[in-house]
Design a protein around this motif. Structure first.
Motif, mmCIF file in Angstrom:
data_model
loop_
_atom_site.group_PDB
_atom_site.id
_atom_site.type_symbol
_atom_site.label_atom_id
_atom_site.label_comp_id
_atom_site.label_asym_id
_atom_site.label_seq_id
_atom_site.Cartn_x
_atom_site.Cartn_y
_atom_site.Cartn_z
ATOM 1 N N LYS A 19 -8.480 -0.695 -6.188
ATOM 2 C CA LYS A 19 -8.756 0.742 -6.071
ATOM 3 C C LYS A 19 -10.195 1.119 -6.424
ATOM 4 C CE LYS A 19 -4.608 1.915 -4.902
ATOM 5 N NZ LYS A 19 -4.339 2.294 -3.536
ATOM 6 N N ASP A 22 -12.228 2.933 -3.682
ATOM 7 C CA ASP A 22 -11.814 4.330 -3.511
ATOM 8 C C ASP A 22 -12.514 5.203 -4.547
ATOM 9 O OD1 ASP A 22 -10.055 3.777 -1.419
ATOM 10 O OD2 ASP A 22 -8.373 3.443 -2.786
ATOM 11 N N PHE A 143 -4.015 6.732 -1.301
ATOM 12 C CA PHE A 143 -5.093 5.875 -1.746
ATOM 13 C C PHE A 143 -4.719 4.440 -1.628
ATOM 14 C CE2 PHE A 143 -6.250 9.847 -3.645
ATOM 15 C CZ PHE A 143 -7.603 9.891 -3.403
#
Length: 143
Positions: A19, A22, A143
């Motif tokens: 992640k 992101d 996400f």
């Protein structure tokens, strides 16, 4: 692998593995004029694998974005090579211009200059609803 420690800046720790890019995008870290280290898939006893982002400059971190992406992230403030503050996150109760409504009938689609406002409707499942049309949006699939 050796990543230098930072003297003054921010360390984002306990990021869910995969992640970090992101977060890099949503915090606009590409606009900074300092070193930013993204460390992916670090072994973690608690998480198995995690990502870490080190920002070698003091900055205000948008905790609403981080809390929306993953409220398990910890924000460490570093001064003179020492951690002086450790912030734990919560899912924000209100998001403004972080996510957009996908409902084609929503006023924010017809009037894109309006702020996109979402309110937390289910803290357990991290579900947000558009303040204008009540369309639901969950964080996990976005996400």
């Amino acid at each position: 692998m050796n990543i230098d420690s930072i003297q003054n800046g921010v360390v984002l720790d306990h990021i869910q593995a995969g992640k970090s890019m992101d977060i890099y995008k949503y915090l606009h870290l590409d606009r900074l004029d300092c070193s930013v280290a993204i460390i992916k898939n670090v072994r973690s006893g608690r998480m198995g694998k995690k990502d870490i982002i080190k920002i070698d400059s003091p900055m205000d971190v948008d905790v609403d974005v981080l809390g929306y992406i993953d409220d398990k992230i910890t924000v460490n403030i570093i001064r003179n090579g020492e951690r002086v503050e450790k912030r734990r996150l919560e899912p924000p109760k209100k998001l403004v211009n972080i996510i957009r409504c996908k409902n084609p009938r929503c006023i924010t689609v017809a009037e894109p200059q309006l702020d996109a406002v979402f309110l937390l409707s289910d803290p357990e499942k991290h579900v947000y609803r558009c303040a204008y049309c009540d369309t639901a949006k969950g964080k996990k699939k976005d996400f």
